[in-house]
Write a protein that holds these residues in place. Sequence first.
Motif, PDB file in Angstrom:
ATOM      1  N   TRP A  59       1.111  -1.390   0.231  1.00 32.28           N
ATOM      2  CA  TRP A  59       0.143  -0.066   0.032  1.00 32.28           C
ATOM      3  C   TRP A  59       0.822   1.214  -0.459  1.00 32.28           C
ATOM      4  CZ3 TRP A  59      -3.932  -1.626  -1.299  1.00 32.28           C
ATOM      5  CH2 TRP A  59      -4.670  -3.121  -1.165  1.00 32.28           C
ATOM      6  N   LEU A  60       2.336   1.196   0.913  1.00 25.35           N
ATOM      7  CA  LEU A  60       3.049   2.398   0.715  1.00 25.35           C
ATOM      8  C   LEU A  60       3.836   2.714  -0.394  1.00 25.35           C
ATOM      9  CD1 LEU A  60       5.055   2.590   4.070  1.00 25.35           C
ATOM     10  CD2 LEU A  60       3.715   4.149   2.630  1.00 25.35           C
ATOM     11  N   TYR A  61       3.579   0.834  -1.053  1.00 24.75           N
ATOM     12  CA  TYR A  61       4.477   1.781  -2.454  1.00 24.75           C
ATOM     13  C   TYR A  61       3.620   2.244  -3.758  1.00 24.75           C
ATOM     14  CZ  TYR A  61       8.502  -1.184  -0.810  1.00 24.75           C
ATOM     15  OH  TYR A  61       9.665  -1.440   0.075  1.00 24.75           O
ATOM     16  N   MET A  62       2.399   1.330  -3.595  1.00 28.35           N
ATOM     17  CA  MET A  62       1.469   2.280  -4.310  1.00 28.35           C
ATOM     18  C   MET A  62       1.114   3.083  -4.327  1.00 28.35           C
ATOM     19  SD  MET A  62      -2.360   1.069  -4.022  1.00 28.35           S
ATOM     20  CE  MET A  62      -2.725   2.661  -2.673  1.00 28.35           C
ATOM     21  N   LEU A  63       1.675   4.214  -3.362  1.00 32.30           N
ATOM     22  CA  LEU A  63       0.981   5.233  -2.997  1.00 32.30           C
ATOM     23  C   LEU A  63       2.643   6.297  -3.193  1.00 32.30           C
ATOM     24  CD1 LEU A  63      -0.361   8.224  -2.376  1.00 32.30           C
ATOM     25  CD2 LEU A  63       0.396   7.372  -0.277  1.00 32.30           C
ATOM     26  N   LEU A  64       3.948   5.743  -2.667  1.00 36.65           N
ATOM     27  CA  LEU A  64       4.838   6.744  -3.587  1.00 36.65           C
ATOM     28  C   LEU A  64       6.096   6.090  -4.502  1.00 36.65           C
ATOM     29  CD1 LEU A  64       6.535   6.205   0.477  1.00 36.65           C
ATOM     30  CD2 LEU A  64       5.548   8.415  -0.666  1.00 36.65           C
ATOM     31  N   ILE A  65       5.746   4.436  -4.554  1.00 37.93           N
ATOM     32  CA  ILE A  65       6.614   4.630  -5.571  1.00 37.93           C
ATOM     33  C   ILE A  65       6.776   5.097  -7.617  1.00 37.93           C
ATOM     34  CG2 ILE A  65       7.599   2.714  -7.994  1.00 37.93           C
ATOM     35  CD1 ILE A  65       8.343   2.412  -5.388  1.00 37.93           C
ATOM     36  N   PRO A  66       4.875   5.277  -7.290  1.00 38.75           N
ATOM     37  CA  PRO A  66       5.106   6.524  -8.777  1.00 38.75           C
ATOM     38  C   PRO A  66       5.429   7.890  -8.431  1.00 38.75           C
ATOM     39  CG  PRO A  66       2.925   5.368  -8.201  1.00 38.75           C
ATOM     40  CD  PRO A  66       3.932   5.075  -7.064  1.00 38.75           C
ATOM     41  N   PHE A 106      17.783   3.385  -5.493  1.00 39.85           N
ATOM     42  CA  PHE A 106      17.043   4.728  -4.672  1.00 39.85           C
ATOM     43  C   PHE A 106      16.125   3.719  -3.572  1.00 39.85           C
ATOM     44  CE2 PHE A 106      14.065   7.929  -3.452  1.00 39.85           C
ATOM     45  CZ  PHE A 106      15.001   8.613  -2.370  1.00 39.85           C
ATOM     46  N   THR A 107      15.294   3.148  -4.044  1.00 42.97           N
ATOM     47  CA  THR A 107      14.360   2.725  -3.660  1.00 42.97           C
ATOM     48  C   THR A 107      15.120   1.320  -2.443  1.00 42.97           C
ATOM     49  OG1 THR A 107      13.310   0.886  -5.172  1.00 42.97           O
ATOM     50  CG2 THR A 107      11.770   2.608  -4.494  1.00 42.97           C
ATOM     51  N   ALA A 108      15.889   1.083  -2.646  1.00 42.20           N
ATOM     52  CA  ALA A 108      17.032   0.056  -2.205  1.00 42.20           C
ATOM     53  C   ALA A 108      17.035   0.849  -1.140  1.00 42.20           C
ATOM     54  CB  ALA A 108      17.423  -0.929  -2.443  1.00 42.20           C
ATOM     55  N   ILE A 109      18.283   1.616  -0.670  1.00 41.04           N
ATOM     56  CA  ILE A 109      18.514   2.809  -0.016  1.00 41.04           C
ATOM     57  C   ILE A 109      17.618   3.072   1.086  1.00 41.04           C
ATOM     58  CG2 ILE A 109      19.521   5.232   0.344  1.00 41.04           C
ATOM     59  CD1 ILE A 109      20.988   4.740  -2.602  1.00 41.04           C
ATOM     60  N   ALA A 110      15.844   3.627   0.134  1.00 42.30           N
ATOM     61  CA  ALA A 110      15.236   3.601   1.609  1.00 42.30           C
ATOM     62  C   ALA A 110      14.735   3.001   2.742  1.00 42.30           C
ATOM     63  CB  ALA A 110      14.137   4.461   0.695  1.00 42.30           C
ATOM     64  N   LEU A 111      15.272   1.485   1.654  1.00 44.35           N
ATOM     65  CA  LEU A 111      14.538   0.534   2.603  1.00 44.35           C
ATOM     66  C   LEU A 111      15.670  -0.329   3.378  1.00 44.35           C
ATOM     67  CD1 LEU A 111      11.750  -1.879   2.562  1.00 44.35           C
ATOM     68  CD2 LEU A 111      12.725  -3.360   0.947  1.00 44.35           C
ATOM     69  N   ALA A 112      16.311  -0.484   2.841  1.00 46.98           N
ATOM     70  CA  ALA A 112      17.862  -0.558   4.156  1.00 46.98           C
ATOM     71  C   ALA A 112      17.993   0.831   5.167  1.00 46.98           C
ATOM     72  CB  ALA A 112      18.691  -0.567   3.554  1.00 46.98           C
ATOM     73  N   LEU A 113      17.193   1.544   4.584  1.00 41.55           N
ATOM     74  CA  LEU A 113      16.817   2.954   5.791  1.00 41.55           C
ATOM     75  C   LEU A 113      16.551   2.319   7.053  1.00 41.55           C
ATOM     76  CD1 LEU A 113      18.044   6.425   4.280  1.00 41.55           C
ATOM     77  CD2 LEU A 113      19.568   4.745   6.014  1.00 41.55           C
ATOM     78  N   GLY A 138      11.838  -9.567  -1.084  1.00 38.19           N
ATOM     79  CA  GLY A 138      10.168  -9.793  -1.447  1.00 38.19           C
ATOM     80  C   GLY A 138      10.234  -8.328  -1.418  1.00 38.19           C
ATOM     81  N   SER A 139      10.137  -7.230  -0.378  1.00 33.32           N
ATOM     82  CA  SER A 139       9.723  -6.107  -0.257  1.00 33.32           C
ATOM     83  C   SER A 139       9.936  -5.204  -1.517  1.00 33.32           C
ATOM     84  CB  SER A 139       9.955  -5.273   0.751  1.00 33.32           C
ATOM     85  OG  SER A 139       9.608  -3.734   0.924  1.00 33.32           O
ATOM     86  N   LEU A 140      12.003  -6.065  -1.879  1.00 31.19           N
ATOM     87  CA  LEU A 140      12.554  -4.851  -2.726  1.00 31.19           C
ATOM     88  C   LEU A 140      11.683  -5.209  -4.441  1.00 31.19           C
ATOM     89  CD1 LEU A 140      14.807  -3.394  -3.042  1.00 31.19           C
ATOM     90  CD2 LEU A 140      16.347  -4.877  -3.273  1.00 31.19           C
ATOM     91  N   LEU A 141      11.329  -6.850  -4.710  1.00 33.10           N
ATOM     92  CA  LEU A 141      11.296  -7.065  -5.358  1.00 33.10           C
ATOM     93  C   LEU A 141       9.438  -6.280  -5.941  1.00 33.10           C
ATOM     94  CD1 LEU A 141      11.163 -11.171  -5.570  1.00 33.10           C
ATOM     95  CD2 LEU A 141      12.469  -9.991  -7.391  1.00 33.10           C
ATOM     96  N   ALA A 143       8.578  -3.431  -4.931  1.00 32.82           N
ATOM     97  CA  ALA A 143       9.592  -2.098  -5.142  1.00 32.82           C
ATOM     98  C   ALA A 143       9.973  -1.960  -7.031  1.00 32.82           C
ATOM     99  CB  ALA A 143       9.968  -1.828  -4.001  1.00 32.82           C
ATOM    100  N   GLY A 144       9.827  -2.846  -7.072  1.00 30.35           N
ATOM    101  CA  GLY A 144      10.803  -3.216  -8.477  1.00 30.35           C
ATOM    102  C   GLY A 144       9.205  -3.437  -9.439  1.00 30.35           C
TER     103      GLY A 144
END
Lengths: 244, 323
Positions: A59-66, A106-113, A138-141, A143-144
């Motif tokens: 749900w977060l990715y749906m909003l933030l990834i775009p 970039f999302t991997a960096i955010a996820l790592a944080l 799974g989260s990284l995939l 996001a991809g």
Amino acid sequence: MNRTMTILKRELRAYFATPVAYVFIVIFLLMTGVFTFYLGGLYERNQADLEPFFRFHPWLYMLLIPAISMRLWSEERKAGTLELLMTLPISLVEAVVGKFLAAWCFTAIALALTFPVWLTINYLGDPDNTVIAAGYLGSLLLAGGCLAIGSCISAMTKNQVVAFVISFVICFAFNLSGFPIVLDLFSVWAPQAIVDVISSFSFLTHFESILKGVIDLRDIIFFASLIVFWLYANVLTIEAKKGS
Amino acid sequence: MDKLIEVKGLVKHFGALVAVDGIDLDVRRGEVLGFLGPNGAGKSTTMKMITGFLAPSAGSINVCGHDVLSDPIAAKKCIGYLPEGAPAYAEMTPQSFLEFIADIRGLTGKVKTDAIARAVEQINLEGVLRQPIETLSKGYKRRVGLAQAILHDPQVLILDEPTDGLDPNQKHEVRALIKNMAEQKAIVISTHILEEVDAVCSKATIIAKGRVLFSGTPMELAEHSHYYNAVTLTVSSDAHVAIEQKLSALSSIANLESAKVQNGLIRITAIPVSKEPIVGAIQNCIHENNWQVAELFVEPGRLDEVFRNITIGPQHSSEEARS
């Protein structure tokens, strides 16, 4: 390969050259925190796992990834730099992959944080860290997948807001494609086979099975082929629209 | 001299619109081709096809021996291109932007640093290297685009309106730069500034509505002018009636145009029959009659008039001026 890396580096730097990167990271961390501890009830559950943390990622990715992907190509088209890029000795595939990987890094960096959440749960209890590692994978995939969709959509328009909204809707549909809200649209007229295929596209289903710590090859293949498909569509879109 | 750019039968459709309609171009090493035409003539579209950005609907393009359609990467390696409006990544500094271009072009190590240093020096970018491109003036942005185009010392340079938006000094610098590079390269510049053709080009091609209407040297272009070899003399307004009478009696002069200039002076332009030189005859006339002439010169041909005639058909400017 070198040229892909060059594109990747430039794109990644471009994120940090503007406030986009910092705003995204701060909002992402705040929201994961809120969702994990309030909605997910990490403490109240009294279980040493990160299920309440990962559960909200679709749900977060749906909003933030775009918001991350919307500028990838529409900005190039609007500023005219697409013409510059496409007349340099670089293939379109290299450029598309380079840009996609930059956004993914970039999302991997955010996820790592989000590591403090992991530290917290290890401090409080004795979680199964392989399950947590599977959750991060799974989260990284996931996001991809969202990024590949967003990248393709951003190639279709010069307007970043339009790119954002359409990517959001498509990610939303993919999240919910296993649920009646989406399936009902098809079950009325389409044969059962098609409805089954659509329901198998659900991000939630594939993501949740990875979250359980079972890394099924089928789930990996699902996300990988999703990414390849949308990036291929991305290449075709630029090819078709670059002149306009 | 070898042909570095060879374009044959180039056609581009955008839906029903025919933007380029069968253009042929040849540019050899050492030549600077001025690509002229009104806005919307198809100049930029042609350049976009030569540089491999747009695929032509028909026709062939060969750059440095590489077919742009079948081997675009090899062709793009030997082209330096300044797209219209000199686009660049706004958030980057010229330094990081040039490094990015050098990386993509595969320059590394000392070759890369030298190439950037050379381009920066040639284009005079030292002062702004560390400022984000979005904060630069239009002139500097254009220069960043030029630096990017010449970075890898390409054999072929395609510059879409390289001096647009520059002040007169900057224009002069850019033209000098193009002239300096001309010997080793094949250069195409598009422009709608006609003085530029005279200043830097060895060849001029005029297109309109996607077709080539004229191709030749700037001199040949000037010969198309109604005013080619015409002689203009400035005399006092008291004497001009007598002078005009004598001049119109000369058989080598087709007709006369006169215009008032300041301080009671009148400028008479004598247009020769079939563009033959008439300055000798007029000088004799001046000596014989002992006229006081403030100014006397031979018209080199007016390019703007030729341009109008070629692109929109003859304008009877001489008739209008007479009355």
